[in-house]
Every structure is written in structure tokens, then in C-alpha cells.
Enzyme design. Structure first.
Site, mmCIF file in Angstrom:
data_model
loop_
_atom_site.group_PDB
_atom_site.id
_atom_site.type_symbol
_atom_site.label_atom_id
_atom_site.label_comp_id
_atom_site.label_asym_id
_atom_site.label_seq_id
_atom_site.Cartn_x
_atom_site.Cartn_y
_atom_site.Cartn_z
ATOM 1 N N ASP A 28 3.661 -14.090 -63.421
ATOM 2 C CA ASP A 28 2.964 -14.245 -64.702
ATOM 3 C C ASP A 28 2.096 -13.014 -64.951
ATOM 4 O O ASP A 28 1.479 -12.473 -64.037
ATOM 5 C CB ASP A 28 2.090 -15.512 -64.670
ATOM 6 N N ILE A 29 2.054 -12.571 -66.204
ATOM 7 C CA ILE A 29 1.294 -11.376 -66.583
ATOM 8 C C ILE A 29 -0.219 -11.593 -66.463
ATOM 9 O O ILE A 29 -0.978 -10.637 -66.303
ATOM 10 C CB ILE A 29 1.697 -10.949 -68.024
ATOM 11 N N ASN A 85 4.143 -26.929 -69.191
ATOM 12 C CA ASN A 85 3.403 -27.261 -70.403
ATOM 13 C C ASN A 85 4.386 -27.527 -71.541
ATOM 14 O O ASN A 85 5.373 -26.807 -71.698
ATOM 15 C CB ASN A 85 2.465 -26.112 -70.784
ATOM 16 N N GLU A 93 2.458 -22.056 -74.903
ATOM 17 C CA GLU A 93 2.295 -20.861 -75.758
ATOM 18 C C GLU A 93 3.632 -20.174 -76.012
ATOM 19 O O GLU A 93 3.845 -19.613 -77.079
ATOM 20 C CB GLU A 93 1.314 -19.873 -75.113
ATOM 21 N N HIS A 98 9.610 -23.023 -69.280
ATOM 22 C CA HIS A 98 9.261 -22.301 -68.051
ATOM 23 C C HIS A 98 8.460 -23.201 -67.135
ATOM 24 O O HIS A 98 7.684 -24.033 -67.584
ATOM 25 C CB HIS A 98 8.487 -21.010 -68.362
ATOM 26 N N HIS A 100 5.737 -23.149 -64.234
ATOM 27 C CA HIS A 100 4.718 -22.356 -63.535
ATOM 28 C C HIS A 100 4.699 -22.795 -62.076
ATOM 29 O O HIS A 100 4.608 -23.994 -61.794
ATOM 30 C CB HIS A 100 3.326 -22.631 -64.099
HETATM 31 P P1 5GP Z 1 2.486 -21.534 -71.419
HETATM 32 O O1 5GP Z 1 1.078 -21.612 -71.916
HETATM 33 O O2 5GP Z 1 3.479 -21.373 -72.560
HETATM 34 O O3 5GP Z 1 2.847 -22.667 -70.514
HETATM 35 O O4 5GP Z 1 2.563 -20.268 -70.503
HETATM 36 C C1 5GP Z 1 2.991 -19.010 -70.928
HETATM 37 C C2 5GP Z 1 2.708 -18.062 -69.796
HETATM 38 O O5 5GP Z 1 3.443 -16.876 -70.022
HETATM 39 C C3 5GP Z 1 1.233 -17.671 -69.676
HETATM 40 O O6 5GP Z 1 0.775 -18.008 -68.371
HETATM 41 C C4 5GP Z 1 1.236 -16.171 -69.923
HETATM 42 O O7 5GP Z 1 0.300 -15.470 -69.141
HETATM 43 C C5 5GP Z 1 2.661 -15.779 -69.597
HETATM 44 N N1 5GP Z 1 3.165 -14.628 -70.332
HETATM 45 C C6 5GP Z 1 3.076 -14.397 -71.675
HETATM 46 N N2 5GP Z 1 3.686 -13.251 -72.015
HETATM 47 C C7 5GP Z 1 4.188 -12.736 -70.863
HETATM 48 C C8 5GP Z 1 4.928 -11.549 -70.563
HETATM 49 O O8 5GP Z 1 5.269 -10.741 -71.425
HETATM 50 N N3 5GP Z 1 5.253 -11.339 -69.255
HETATM 51 C C9 5GP Z 1 4.910 -12.222 -68.275
HETATM 52 N N4 5GP Z 1 5.279 -11.915 -67.034
HETATM 53 N N5 5GP Z 1 4.221 -13.358 -68.512
HETATM 54 C C10 5GP Z 1 3.860 -13.610 -69.795
#
Ligand code: 5GP
Ligand code: ZN
Length: 113
Positions: A28-29, A85, A93, A98, A100
Site C-alpha cells: 500500500d502506498i 472495505n 476509496e 482489494h 488489505h
Molecule cells: P480502500 O479505502 O479503498 O479500502 O483502500 C484503498 C487503498 O489503496 C488505501 O489504503 C490507499 O493508500 C491505497 N492506494 C491508493 N492509491 C494507491 C496507489 O496508487 N498505489 C498503491 N500502492 N496504493 C494505493
């Protein structure tokens, strides 16, 4: 094209820890714990709400690979948490499903108060 599809297509770089024909795992970034890896199907499935019977093979495969990925990351013995999520209230988001994987240290309470 969504950001995770761009990672699958190598249009955006990512620190990939595992990849095969069906899935990909990358760091994760914005890591929330010492180890924070995202596991995705290469197929664009927007969310858990969009899972179809035809996705059984892909998502079954993804689950089979999670313990292998945890082992690669060296967190299998101490344990980890998997979070998926979903939707607005779930805090999703990125609308490409995905999983985690969080670990490398105690993850804490299951959810914040
Ligand atoms: P969500 O809130 O949708 O469950 O999680 C999205 C996740 O994707 C977040 O933890 C965010 O930091 C990660 N993320 C968003 N954009 C990127 C990206 O371009 N590269 C990587 N490696 N992770 C990302
Ligand atoms: Zn996508």
C-alpha cells in the site's frame, strides 16, 4: 481505467510482492501498519457487491494465495488481519476490489470506536 487496473497494466509502478495470471499483491502506498499489502484480482471487480458466480475461481484462488503471501512477508506466524472495505460506510476509496493484509506488529482493535 481505475488506478489498480493501471497497476495491473504496469502503467503505474507498485512494489509488487506476488503476481500470477489471476491476482497481484503489492505494498500500500500509505501503509497503516509495518506491513500493509493489497491483494487484488487482475479482473476489475468494483466491490464485494459486484461479485458474480463466475468470479468463484478467481476469488477462491486469491484466498488460497493469501497465506502464501503472508509467509513471503514473514507475518504468517505472528498473524495479521485481512480487511475488505465495501462502499461508502465501509470506507472504500478505490472501486477495484482489494484485500488489505495488515501486520508486522499488533494491529489493534477490530474497529475504531
Ligand atoms: P480502500 O479505502 O479503498 O479500502 O483502500 C484503498 C487503498 O489503496 C488505501 O489504503 C490507499 O493508500 C491505497 N492506494 C491508493 N492509491 C494507491 C496507489 O496508487 N498505489 C498503491 N500502492 N496504493 C494505493
Ligand atoms: Zn480496476
Amino acid at each position: 481505467m481505475c488506478v489498480f487496473c493501471k497497476i495491473v497494466n504496469k502503467e503505474i509502478p507498485a512494489k509488487v510482492v506476488y503476481e500470477d495470471d489471476l491476482i497481484m499483491a503489492f505494498h500500500d502506498i500509505n501503509p497503516q501498519r509495518k506491513v500493509h499489502v493489497l491483494v487484488i484480482p487482475k479482473k476489475h471487480i468494483p466491490s464485494v457487491n459486484d461479485i458474480n458466480p463466475e468470479d468463484k475461481e478467481i476469488l477462491g484462488h486469491l484466498w488460497v494465495k493469501i497465506p502464501e503471501i503472508a509467509k513471503l512477508l514473514g507475518i504468517d506466524k505472528d498473524g495479521y488481519r485481512i480487511i475488505v472495505n465495501t462502499g461508502k460506510h465501509g470506507g472504500q476509496e478505490i472501486y477495484h476490489i482489494h484485500y488489505h493484509i495488515l501486520g508486522g506488529e499488533p494491529v489493534g482493535r477490530m474497529v475504531c470506536k
